[in-house]
Design an enzyme around this catalytic site. Structure first.
Site, PDB file in Angstrom:
ATOM      1  N   LYS A 104      12.840 -47.838  46.342  1.00  0.00           N
ATOM      2  CA  LYS A 104      12.987 -47.525  45.187  1.00  0.00           C
ATOM      3  C   LYS A 104      12.446 -45.959  44.941  1.00  0.00           C
ATOM      4  O   LYS A 104      11.726 -45.688  45.909  1.00  0.00           O
ATOM      5  CB  LYS A 104      11.932 -48.542  44.134  1.00  0.00           C
ATOM      6  CG  LYS A 104      12.209 -47.906  42.680  1.00  0.00           C
ATOM      7  CD  LYS A 104      13.395 -49.262  42.430  1.00  0.00           C
ATOM      8  CE  LYS A 104      13.769 -49.143  40.883  1.00  0.00           C
ATOM      9  NZ  LYS A 104      14.693 -50.231  40.468  1.00  0.00           N
ATOM     10  N   GLY A 216      14.391 -53.008  24.034  1.00  0.00           N
ATOM     11  CA  GLY A 216      15.060 -51.920  25.084  1.00  0.00           C
ATOM     12  C   GLY A 216      16.676 -51.919  24.760  1.00  0.00           C
ATOM     13  O   GLY A 216      17.225 -53.385  24.555  1.00  0.00           O
ATOM     14  N   GLY A 218      18.954 -49.687  26.183  1.00  0.00           N
ATOM     15  CA  GLY A 218      19.674 -48.888  27.136  1.00  0.00           C
ATOM     16  C   GLY A 218      20.556 -49.649  27.655  1.00  0.00           C
ATOM     17  O   GLY A 218      21.349 -50.483  27.215  1.00  0.00           O
ATOM     18  N   ASN A 219      20.954 -49.395  28.972  1.00  0.00           N
ATOM     19  CA  ASN A 219      22.119 -50.164  30.031  1.00  0.00           C
ATOM     20  C   ASN A 219      21.926 -51.445  29.834  1.00  0.00           C
ATOM     21  O   ASN A 219      22.868 -52.156  29.566  1.00  0.00           O
ATOM     22  CB  ASN A 219      22.093 -49.307  31.170  1.00  0.00           C
ATOM     23  CG  ASN A 219      23.238 -50.134  32.200  1.00  0.00           C
ATOM     24  OD1 ASN A 219      23.181 -50.916  32.417  1.00  0.00           O
ATOM     25  ND2 ASN A 219      24.026 -49.065  32.408  1.00  0.00           N
ATOM     26  N   GLY A 221      19.507 -53.764  27.950  1.00  0.00           N
ATOM     27  CA  GLY A 221      19.355 -54.444  26.742  1.00  0.00           C
ATOM     28  C   GLY A 221      20.733 -54.270  25.819  1.00  0.00           C
ATOM     29  O   GLY A 221      21.179 -55.209  25.144  1.00  0.00           O
ATOM     30  N   TYR A 222      21.358 -53.021  25.782  1.00  0.00           N
ATOM     31  CA  TYR A 222      22.687 -52.804  25.130  1.00  0.00           C
ATOM     32  C   TYR A 222      23.640 -54.085  25.475  1.00  0.00           C
ATOM     33  O   TYR A 222      24.124 -54.790  24.749  1.00  0.00           O
ATOM     34  CB  TYR A 222      23.221 -51.630  25.066  1.00  0.00           C
ATOM     35  CG  TYR A 222      24.874 -51.615  24.508  1.00  0.00           C
ATOM     36  CD1 TYR A 222      25.027 -51.897  23.264  1.00  0.00           C
ATOM     37  CD2 TYR A 222      25.755 -51.294  25.600  1.00  0.00           C
ATOM     38  CE1 TYR A 222      26.358 -52.116  22.826  1.00  0.00           C
ATOM     39  CE2 TYR A 222      27.105 -51.812  25.098  1.00  0.00           C
ATOM     40  CZ  TYR A 222      27.506 -51.872  23.602  1.00  0.00           C
ATOM     41  OH  TYR A 222      28.577 -51.903  23.118  1.00  0.00           O
TER      42      TYR A 222
HETATM   43  P1  NAD Z   1      17.978 -47.097  30.400  1.00  0.00           P
HETATM   44  O1  NAD Z   1      17.244 -46.049  30.584  1.00  0.00           O
HETATM   45  O2  NAD Z   1      19.323 -47.314  30.102  1.00  0.00           O
HETATM   46  O3  NAD Z   1      17.272 -48.034  28.936  1.00  0.00           O
HETATM   47  C1  NAD Z   1      15.772 -48.125  28.658  1.00  0.00           C
HETATM   48  C2  NAD Z   1      15.387 -48.583  27.343  1.00  0.00           C
HETATM   49  O4  NAD Z   1      14.097 -48.824  27.133  1.00  0.00           O
HETATM   50  C3  NAD Z   1      16.050 -47.443  26.105  1.00  0.00           C
HETATM   51  O5  NAD Z   1      16.784 -48.072  25.251  1.00  0.00           O
HETATM   52  C4  NAD Z   1      14.643 -46.902  25.793  1.00  0.00           C
HETATM   53  O6  NAD Z   1      14.778 -46.356  24.457  1.00  0.00           O
HETATM   54  C5  NAD Z   1      13.820 -48.150  25.921  1.00  0.00           C
HETATM   55  N1  NAD Z   1      12.469 -47.679  25.997  1.00  0.00           N
HETATM   56  C6  NAD Z   1      11.986 -46.597  26.892  1.00  0.00           C
HETATM   57  N2  NAD Z   1      10.644 -46.734  26.641  1.00  0.00           N
HETATM   58  C7  NAD Z   1      10.263 -47.465  25.876  1.00  0.00           C
HETATM   59  C8  NAD Z   1       9.177 -48.138  25.470  1.00  0.00           C
HETATM   60  N3  NAD Z   1       7.887 -47.536  25.574  1.00  0.00           N
HETATM   61  N4  NAD Z   1       9.135 -49.043  24.565  1.00  0.00           N
HETATM   62  C9  NAD Z   1      10.184 -49.962  24.174  1.00  0.00           C
HETATM   63  N5  NAD Z   1      11.603 -49.521  24.650  1.00  0.00           N
HETATM   64  C10 NAD Z   1      11.410 -48.256  25.443  1.00  0.00           C
HETATM   65  O7  NAD Z   1      17.446 -48.242  31.352  1.00  0.00           O
HETATM   66  P2  NAD Z   1      17.908 -49.339  31.805  1.00  0.00           P
HETATM   67  O8  NAD Z   1      18.841 -49.245  33.143  1.00  0.00           O
HETATM   68  O9  NAD Z   1      18.636 -50.364  30.893  1.00  0.00           O
HETATM   69  O10 NAD Z   1      16.504 -50.370  32.458  1.00  0.00           O
HETATM   70  C11 NAD Z   1      15.808 -51.190  31.771  1.00  0.00           C
HETATM   71  C12 NAD Z   1      15.068 -51.930  32.826  1.00  0.00           C
HETATM   72  O11 NAD Z   1      15.875 -52.846  33.349  1.00  0.00           O
HETATM   73  C13 NAD Z   1      14.180 -51.184  33.576  1.00  0.00           C
HETATM   74  O12 NAD Z   1      13.075 -52.034  33.930  1.00  0.00           O
HETATM   75  C14 NAD Z   1      14.862 -51.422  34.863  1.00  0.00           C
HETATM   76  O13 NAD Z   1      14.251 -51.240  36.052  1.00  0.00           O
HETATM   77  C15 NAD Z   1      15.491 -52.770  34.935  1.00  0.00           C
HETATM   78  N6  NAD Z   1      16.560 -52.855  35.538  1.00  0.00           N
HETATM   79  C16 NAD Z   1      17.792 -51.918  35.232  1.00  0.00           C
HETATM   80  C17 NAD Z   1      19.083 -52.315  36.098  1.00  0.00           C
HETATM   81  C18 NAD Z   1      20.407 -51.664  35.956  1.00  0.00           C
HETATM   82  O14 NAD Z   1      21.399 -51.787  36.435  1.00  0.00           O
HETATM   83  N7  NAD Z   1      20.444 -50.375  34.995  1.00  0.00           N
HETATM   84  C19 NAD Z   1      19.238 -53.246  36.957  1.00  0.00           C
HETATM   85  C20 NAD Z   1      18.003 -54.187  37.206  1.00  0.00           C
HETATM   86  C21 NAD Z   1      16.840 -53.772  36.374  1.00  0.00           C
END
Ligand code: NAD
Length: 418
Positions: A104, A216, A218-219, A221-222
């Site tokens: 990571k 959340g 983002g990627n 959650g949405y």
């Molecule tokens: P992202 O940056 O696309 O989205 C993050 C979301 O969290 C956003 O909506 C942001 O507004 C929100 N956020 C940020 N700070 C916050 C807070 N203090 N309280 C509440 N919400 C908050 O990131 P992502 O890619 O969606 O990743 C989210 C989680 O999923 C992370 O833990 C990441 O490690 C994990 N993850 C992501 C992937 C992937 O493919 N993107 C894969 C496995 C795990």
């Protein structure tokens, strides 16, 4: 950062070591990242001044294959967090049977303060600093919080430029036009939903009545909200860093994720979406819902708020959203937790497909990617569920860790003759 993430990761490893067959020397190896790089990245800002950003890459374990894991751009990035995330990647790749180890990376930066040009120079600078340590056979980064396909395109381009030829397999999560794979952008959420549907079946929940809250937007959650909406589930609350929203009583039964996204794109937040009440991120976790899907950052459910959680099922879409203390309290309350290393493995599974396609220069359809994802993640779920049933008082987390750690330990032992 709110708590020491790596300490939590080590506690999880200690817990599982008590129920699996692992010798002391191998366990000792598994408690440490194999290599950690700390880099200072000079970036020419638009003002002409140089700013130096601190970046990390933790290569945790490569007994099963090259290191694999995302890069996070966030002001709270720190060494403990990066180490923990790299350990979790090791167990994640292992539990779903990928030929990868875990790694990571992260950079301490508030991306909202950077122009596009500054962000590009920072992304290229990260690759320049780590060029000797990454590559398709060594360590393959990918997106994480605040890093996206465009950033992966810059990183791939920078690495290829330095090598003197095209190396698409150096990172995954790229745009399709430059070697990305179809379905990657929603694969983490899609995998989580496959796992969610399996557990709904096992727990014999009434799918139509389930109320889901997602932290959340983002990627991860949405797309989770969008896929669940399309399947007819009731997503009643979502949030982002600026706050959360919950449907007002008696109005719609579910949030339409695409419409909420339009609102977020227009206003900068999900907050204020018509027909909803504004809540805090803390309140979202304590709502009277059946299912929580934390999909933002780690350590959001702790011993401080675990007793206020009303959901009976938590699907950890984010990495490390529960502290070990919260885990114990929730287990006592009878809450089922689907651990992150299984629930959010869809992203790395489809990343693996991307890397395979890059190496063989032969590309698959979205259907091929998603149906292969489904097979791998559902089989992994069945294996974890089966392990849980064999052991008394075994949570899904412990079962998943038992499978994952045992595999890595066996590979370590076979390779190193310990
Ligand atoms: P992202 O940056 O696309 O989205 C993050 C979301 O969290 C956003 O909506 C942001 O507004 C929100 N956020 C940020 N700070 C916050 C807070 N203090 N309280 C509440 N919400 C908050 O990131 P992502 O890619 O969606 O990743 C989210 C989680 O999923 C992370 O833990 C990441 O490690 C994990 N993850 C992501 C992937 C992937 O493919 N993107 C894969 C496995 C795990």
């Amino acid at each position: 950062m709110k708590s020491d993430a790596f300490k939590n990761a080590l506690r999880q490893l200690e817990n599982v070591s008590k129920i699996i067959d692992v010798d002391e020397s191998t366990l000792e190896i598994l408690k440490h990242p194999k290599k950690i790089m700390i880099v200072n990245i000079p970036v020419k800002m638009d003002s002409g001044k140089i700013e130096v950003f601190k970046g990390y890459r933790s290569q945790y374990n490569d007994a099963l294959g090259p290191f694999k894991g995302g890069i996070r751009f966030h002001p709270d990035v720190n060494l403990s967090e990066v180490k923990a995330l790299s350990a979790w990647m090791t167990w994640k790749c292992s539990v779903v049977g990928l030929p990868y180890g875990g790694g990571k990376g992260g950079v301490i930066v508030d991306v909202r303060k950077l122009s596009k040009g500054e962000l590009e120079r920072l992304s290229r600078g990260y690759v320049q600093a780590l060029r000797d340590f990454i590559g398709p056979e060594k360590d393959i980064p990918a997106p994480d919080v605040n890093t996206d396909p465009q950033i992966m395109a810059w990183m791939m381009d920078e690495f290829s430029r330095m090598q003197g030829y095209n190396v698409p397999g150096v990172v995954t999560g790229k745009p399709i036009e430059v070697g990305g794979t179809r379905g990657r952008k929603f694969s983490t959420s899609q995998g989580g939903v496959y796992v969610f549907e399996k557990i709904v079946e096992k727990l014999e929940l009434d799918a139509k009545k389930i109320k889901i809250a997602i932290q959340g937007f983002g990627n991860v959650g949405y797309f989770a909200a969008d896929i669940l909406f399309a399947l007819g589930y009731n997503v009643v609350a979502v949030s982002d860093s600026k706050g959360g929203i919950v449907l007002e009583d008696g109005k719609e039964k579910t949030l339409n994720a695409k419409e909420v996204l339009k609102h977020k794109e227009a206003t900068g937040s999900v907050v204020g979406y018509p027909g909803t009440r504004t809540i805090t991120n803390e309140e979202l976790l304590e709502l009277d819902v059946d299912v929580l899907m934390p999909s933002a950052l780690e350590n959001v459910i702790t011993d401080k708020n675990a007793d206020k959680i009303k959901a009976k099922l938590i699907v950890e879409m984010a990495n490390g959203p529960l502290t070990p203390e919260a885990d114990i309290l929730l287990e006592k309350k009878g809450v089922t937790v689907v651990p992150d290393i299984l629930a959010n493995a869809g992203g790395v599974i489809v990343s693996y497909f991307e890397w395979v396609q890059n190496l063989q220069n032969f590309y698959w359809s979205e259907n091929e990617n998603i149906s292969r994802l489904r097979t791998i993640i559902e089989d992994a779920f069945d294996e974890v569920w089966g392990k849980k049933c064999c052991t008394e008082n075994c949570s899904l987390r412990l079962a998943a860790y038992a499978i994952a750690v045992e595999r890595v330990a066996t590979a370590e032992k076979l390779r190193r003759n310990l």
